[in-house]
Design a protein around this motif. Structure first.
Motif, short mmCIF file in Angstrom:
data_model
loop_
_atom_site.label_atom_id
_atom_site.label_comp_id
_atom_site.label_asym_id
_atom_site.label_seq_id
_atom_site.Cartn_x
_atom_site.Cartn_y
_atom_site.Cartn_z
N TRP A 108 33.54 49.42 24.73
CA TRP A 108 34.17 48.22 25.26
C TRP A 108 33.70 47.02 24.45
N PRO A 109 34.54 46.47 23.59
CA PRO A 109 34.14 45.35 22.74
C PRO A 109 34.11 43.99 23.46
N ILE A 110 33.96 43.98 24.76
CA ILE A 110 33.78 42.79 25.59
C ILE A 110 35.06 42.00 25.84
N THR A 111 35.75 41.54 24.82
CA THR A 111 36.88 40.65 25.07
C THR A 111 38.18 41.35 25.47
N PRO A 112 38.45 42.61 25.08
CA PRO A 112 39.66 43.26 25.58
C PRO A 112 39.58 43.48 27.09
N ARG A 113 40.71 43.68 27.70
CA ARG A 113 40.79 43.87 29.15
C ARG A 113 39.95 45.07 29.60
N PRO A 114 39.11 44.91 30.62
CA PRO A 114 38.32 46.03 31.12
C PRO A 114 39.22 47.15 31.66
N ARG A 115 38.78 48.38 31.46
CA ARG A 115 39.55 49.52 31.94
C ARG A 115 39.75 49.48 33.45
N LEU A 116 38.77 48.95 34.17
CA LEU A 116 38.88 48.92 35.63
C LEU A 116 40.17 48.24 36.06
N LEU A 117 40.53 47.15 35.41
CA LEU A 117 41.73 46.43 35.80
C LEU A 117 43.00 47.17 35.37
N THR A 118 42.91 47.93 34.30
CA THR A 118 44.03 48.79 33.93
C THR A 118 44.22 49.88 34.98
N TYR A 119 43.11 50.45 35.47
CA TYR A 119 43.20 51.44 36.54
C TYR A 119 43.84 50.82 37.78
N CYS A 120 43.43 49.60 38.08
CA CYS A 120 43.99 48.92 39.26
C CYS A 120 45.51 48.79 39.14
N GLU A 121 45.96 48.38 37.97
CA GLU A 121 47.39 48.20 37.76
C GLU A 121 48.13 49.54 37.84
N GLU A 122 47.57 50.58 37.25
CA GLU A 122 48.23 51.88 37.21
C GLU A 122 48.21 52.59 38.57
N ASP A 123 47.12 52.40 39.32
CA ASP A 123 46.94 53.14 40.58
C ASP A 123 47.22 52.30 41.81
N ASP A 124 47.79 51.12 41.61
CA ASP A 124 48.16 50.25 42.73
C ASP A 124 46.96 49.86 43.59
N ILE A 125 45.86 49.53 42.91
CA ILE A 125 44.66 49.03 43.59
C ILE A 125 44.74 47.50 43.60
N SER A 126 44.53 46.90 44.75
CA SER A 126 44.62 45.44 44.89
C SER A 126 43.28 44.79 44.56
N VAL A 127 43.33 43.51 44.25
CA VAL A 127 42.13 42.75 43.91
C VAL A 127 42.14 41.40 44.61
N ILE A 128 41.04 41.08 45.27
CA ILE A 128 40.77 39.71 45.70
C ILE A 128 39.82 39.12 44.67
N HIS A 129 40.28 38.14 43.93
CA HIS A 129 39.43 37.50 42.92
C HIS A 129 38.77 36.28 43.56
N LEU A 130 37.49 36.41 43.82
CA LEU A 130 36.72 35.36 44.47
C LEU A 130 35.83 34.68 43.44
N PHE A 131 35.90 33.37 43.37
CA PHE A 131 35.07 32.66 42.41
C PHE A 131 34.76 31.27 42.95
N ARG A 132 33.74 30.71 42.39
CA ARG A 132 33.33 29.35 42.77
C ARG A 132 33.90 28.38 41.75
N GLU A 133 34.67 27.41 42.22
CA GLU A 133 35.25 26.44 41.30
C GLU A 133 34.16 25.62 40.61
N ASN A 134 33.11 25.28 41.35
CA ASN A 134 32.03 24.47 40.79
C ASN A 134 30.97 25.40 40.20
N SER A 135 31.07 25.65 38.90
CA SER A 135 30.18 26.59 38.24
C SER A 135 28.74 26.08 38.17
N VAL A 136 28.55 24.77 38.10
CA VAL A 136 27.20 24.22 38.09
C VAL A 136 26.50 24.55 39.40
#
Length: 265
Positions: A108-136
């Motif tokens: 995995w050369p870091i910048t290409p799309r992770p396989r996990l998300l390809t699996y999600c797309e192929e296998d109809d796995i949903s994702v809740i993307h939770l993140f903090r807007e204020n990174s500091v």
């Protein structure tokens, strides 16, 4: 059945959101399955590392003859394993940014799309993307948690620790904030056609559990039903940075110099 990954970074409010997901009727929440400290491989059947160990013992070719199809079968078998462990129709799984690498094979050369998300797309796995807007605030919260050795509101001494003050490692914080900004941007792009919703820490900390639109959106997304009041044991335990950071002026100046002043207006 709905399988949902709670994809998030550290100090993003994942335990609070995970607790809410686990409170929904018809949903089984699995905590950080790739975190060997929180979900110990020796005793936790849901541990990814325990499953990988058992899988390799059963089929050494997972390591000795690594091919893409065998690795894909292994990943699918893991999620099928979680489904069997759950007594509910729908499951949610907490996977941090830093743990996504566990689902890669041998390259995995870091910048290409992770396989996990390809699996999600192929296998109809949903994702809740939770993140903090204020990174500091996210990175500062992590430094503070490490200094006080307390990461959750229910831990002994959490209330007393609120009144303490802390000196932050400013250069390291700035570097990590810049990295987190990049990580968030990449994951937003990588999600692509995956069925997903974005939820922020800021919104979760203000709205979650009050019976409003956010509750209904999340419950419907994961296939759960909210039938009782949500009373979390998780809560915000860090005061505003300007009140508890001894070198706040230095932090503010460094953020301004790095083009991050928007996070500390």
């Amino acid at each position: 059945m709905t399988l949902t990954i709670l994809l998030c970074h550290e100090r993003s409010g994942s335990h609070l959101l995970g607790e809410f997901l686990g409170s929904l009727d018809g949903v089984r929440m699995f905590d950080e399955v790739c975190n060997a400290r929180s979900v110990q491989p020796k005793s936790a059947a849901e541990s990814f590392h325990r499953f990988r160990y058992d899988a390799i013992i059963g089929d050494p070719n997972i390591l000795l003859d690594p091919i893409a199809e065998r690795h894909l079968q292994f990943i699918r078998a893991y999620f099928a394993h979680l489904t069997k462990l759950a007594s509910f129709r729908n499951i949610a799984v907490d996977i941090k940014y830093g743990h996504v690498v566990n689902f890669e094979g041998w390259w995995w050369p870091i910048t290409p799309r992770p396989r996990l998300l390809t699996y999600c797309e192929e296998d109809d796995i949903s994702v809740i993307h939770l993140f903090r807007e204020n990174s500091v605030q996210a990175i500062a919260s992590g430094q503070i948690a490490n200094q006080r050795s307390l990461w959750h509101a229910w831990e002994k001494g959490a209330e007393e620790a609120q009144a303490r003050t802390y000196t932050l490692a400013i250069p390291a914080l700035i570097r990590r904030v810049q990295e987190l900004e990049t990580e968030k941007s990449l994951f937003k792009r990588w999600l692509g056609e995956v069925r997903h919703i974005e939820v922020t820490y800021e919104r979760v900390s203000l709205e979650l559990g009050h019976g409003g639109e956010l509750d209904e959106t999340i419950a419907e997304f994961v296939g759960g039903v909210r039938s009782r009041p949500f009373v979390p044991r998780n809560k915000k335990v860090t005061w505003p940075l300007k009140d508890i950071v001894e070198n706040f002026a230095e932090l503010k100046s460094a953020c301004d110099d790095a083009g991050l002043g928007c996070f500390l207006p």
